[in-house]
Design a protein around this motif. Structure first.
Motif, PDB file in Angstrom:
ATOM      1  N   VAL A 167       6.419   9.411 -17.155  1.00 26.84           N
ATOM      2  CA  VAL A 167       4.995   9.155 -17.340  1.00 26.84           C
ATOM      3  C   VAL A 167       4.813   7.736 -17.857  1.00 26.84           C
ATOM      4  N   GLY A 168       3.868   7.018 -17.283  1.00 24.16           N
ATOM      5  CA  GLY A 168       3.560   5.696 -17.813  1.00 24.16           C
ATOM      6  C   GLY A 168       3.862   4.570 -16.854  1.00 24.16           C
ATOM      7  N   TRP A 169       3.745   3.345 -17.381  1.00 26.23           N
ATOM      8  CA  TRP A 169       3.835   2.163 -16.522  1.00 26.23           C
ATOM      9  C   TRP A 169       5.200   2.017 -15.869  1.00 26.23           C
ATOM     10  N   GLU A 170       6.274   2.288 -16.628  1.00 27.35           N
ATOM     11  CA  GLU A 170       7.600   2.109 -16.048  1.00 27.35           C
ATOM     12  C   GLU A 170       7.784   2.988 -14.814  1.00 27.35           C
ATOM     13  N   ALA A 171       7.345   4.248 -14.921  1.00 28.22           N
ATOM     14  CA  ALA A 171       7.489   5.164 -13.788  1.00 28.22           C
ATOM     15  C   ALA A 171       6.670   4.693 -12.591  1.00 28.22           C
ATOM     16  N   PHE A 172       5.430   4.294 -12.835  1.00 33.01           N
ATOM     17  CA  PHE A 172       4.583   3.818 -11.736  1.00 33.01           C
ATOM     18  C   PHE A 172       5.135   2.525 -11.129  1.00 33.01           C
ATOM     19  N   ILE A 173       5.679   1.656 -11.964  1.00 30.30           N
ATOM     20  CA  ILE A 173       6.248   0.407 -11.454  1.00 30.30           C
ATOM     21  C   ILE A 173       7.449   0.677 -10.559  1.00 30.30           C
ATOM     22  N   VAL A 174       8.315   1.585 -10.971  1.00 29.05           N
ATOM     23  CA  VAL A 174       9.472   1.941 -10.135  1.00 29.05           C
ATOM     24  C   VAL A 174       9.020   2.497  -8.793  1.00 29.05           C
ATOM     25  N   GLN A 176       6.226   2.055  -7.310  1.00 32.89           N
ATOM     26  CA  GLN A 176       5.536   1.027  -6.529  1.00 32.89           C
ATOM     27  C   GLN A 176       6.511  -0.008  -5.987  1.00 32.89           C
ATOM     28  N   ASP A 177       7.393  -0.509  -6.848  1.00 33.77           N
ATOM     29  CA  ASP A 177       8.268  -1.612  -6.459  1.00 33.77           C
ATOM     30  C   ASP A 177       9.483  -1.158  -5.659  1.00 33.77           C
ATOM     31  N   VAL A 178      10.046  -0.014  -6.035  1.00 31.79           N
ATOM     32  CA  VAL A 178      11.270   0.454  -5.389  1.00 31.79           C
ATOM     33  C   VAL A 178      10.984   1.330  -4.179  1.00 31.79           C
ATOM     34  N   ARG A 179       9.914   2.121  -4.268  1.00 31.50           N
ATOM     35  CA  ARG A 179       9.615   3.053  -3.176  1.00 31.50           C
ATOM     36  C   ARG A 179       8.402   2.645  -2.352  1.00 31.50           C
ATOM     37  N   GLY A 180       7.603   1.694  -2.852  1.00 28.84           N
ATOM     38  CA  GLY A 180       6.434   1.238  -2.109  1.00 28.84           C
ATOM     39  C   GLY A 180       5.355   2.285  -1.964  1.00 28.84           C
ATOM     40  N   LEU A 181       5.220   3.155  -2.960  1.00 27.48           N
ATOM     41  CA  LEU A 181       4.256   4.253  -2.863  1.00 27.48           C
ATOM     42  C   LEU A 181       2.861   3.807  -3.269  1.00 27.48           C
ATOM     43  N   SER A 182       1.868   4.453  -2.688  1.00 28.34           N
ATOM     44  CA  SER A 182       0.480   4.236  -3.081  1.00 28.34           C
ATOM     45  C   SER A 182       0.245   4.850  -4.456  1.00 28.34           C
ATOM     46  N   SER A 183      -0.879   4.533  -5.065  1.00 29.26           N
ATOM     47  CA  SER A 183      -1.209   5.092  -6.382  1.00 29.26           C
ATOM     48  C   SER A 183      -1.253   6.614  -6.347  1.00 29.26           C
ATOM     49  N   ALA A 184      -1.847   7.163  -5.288  1.00 28.55           N
ATOM     50  CA  ALA A 184      -1.943   8.622  -5.177  1.00 28.55           C
ATOM     51  C   ALA A 184      -0.564   9.259  -5.081  1.00 28.55           C
ATOM     52  N   ASP A 185       0.324   8.643  -4.307  1.00 33.11           N
ATOM     53  CA  ASP A 185       1.673   9.187  -4.162  1.00 33.11           C
ATOM     54  C   ASP A 185       2.483   9.015  -5.441  1.00 33.11           C
ATOM     55  N   GLN A 186       2.231   7.936  -6.168  1.00 36.87           N
ATOM     56  CA  GLN A 186       2.903   7.758  -7.454  1.00 36.87           C
ATOM     57  C   GLN A 186       2.553   8.903  -8.395  1.00 36.87           C
ATOM     58  N   VAL A 187       1.276   9.242  -8.443  1.00 34.91           N
ATOM     59  CA  VAL A 187       0.827  10.338  -9.302  1.00 34.91           C
ATOM     60  C   VAL A 187       1.442  11.655  -8.846  1.00 34.91           C
ATOM     61  N   ALA A 188       1.503  11.872  -7.532  1.00 32.18           N
ATOM     62  CA  ALA A 188       2.052  13.124  -7.013  1.00 32.18           C
ATOM     63  C   ALA A 188       3.526  13.274  -7.370  1.00 32.18           C
TER      64      ALA A 188
END
Length: 210
Positions: A167-174, A176-188
């Protein structure tokens, strides 16, 4: 293990002190003081300058943390409480927390990247306190409150630590940067991973109790 790590009461006190410092800085920002000094913040928080520097080696880090708090604190707490009013299910509360963080990621993620950079570049502290994430830990504990009485204390603490990775910025950054996921997919993905961790912890508790 250090006495700080071994003492939950002391850790809570450290978190309260840090929160007081950040809240004092945030209040100054709200009042239009764009560059408050350490002495002003220390006086407002009723702590010493030395204490401020123990938690925040640079003023930039403190003001960035305070800005992030202004962006996120009320909204995330409200999302958790709303989920709690509708259900006592910890998984739903955690999902609501992750969803709200995802909603705010457009505004908060760039600041989160900056905060990570500042804290990573900070020398190790001899106080052994976390460099960041105290606000996140508070949210996670709040969301997991329905499980506090069901889990052994060590399992509850381990679950909090595990969710702090998801949960949090580190997870969303990974994601986004490593997997190229959209915001919705990051949350999922974050929500699915959190659910799996909660289920695994409950299963371990059940095996201990059988």
């Amino acid at each position: 293990m250090s006495d700080v790590a071994a003492s939950p009461g002391r850790e809570r006190q450290r978190r309260r002190t840090r929160t007081a410092i950040v809240n004092a800085a945030a209040e100054m920002l709200l009042q239009g003081h764009t560059s408050p000094g350490v002495s002003e913040i220390a006086d407002a928080a009723e702590v010493s300058r030395r204490t401020v520097y123990q938690y925040f080696p640079t003023v930039d880090q403190l003001l960035l943390d305070a800005t992030l708090g202004l962006l996120t604190q009320t909204d995330v707490d409200g999302a958790i409480d709303t989920a709690g009013a509708e259900s006592g299910d910890a998984t739903q509360r955690v999902a609501a927390m992750i969803a709200k963080l995802g909603d705010m990621s457009v505004a908060s993620l760039p600041l989160g990247r900056s905060l990570i950079r500042l804290t990573v570049d900070t020398p190790e502290s001899d106080t052994e306190q976390p460099k960041r994430g105290y606000r996140r830990v508070g949210w996670i504990e709040r969301a997991l409150e329905p499980l506090r009485g069901e889990l052994d204390p060590d399992l509850f603490d381990r679950l909090v630590s595990g969710l702090a990775m998801l949960v949090g910025w580190e997870a969303f950054i990974v994601l986004q940067d490593v997997r190229g996921l959209s915001s919705a997919d990051q949350v999922a993905v974050s929500t699915c991973s959190a659910r799996a961790l909660i289920d695994a912890t409950l299963e371990e508790q059940a095996s201990r109790s059988s």
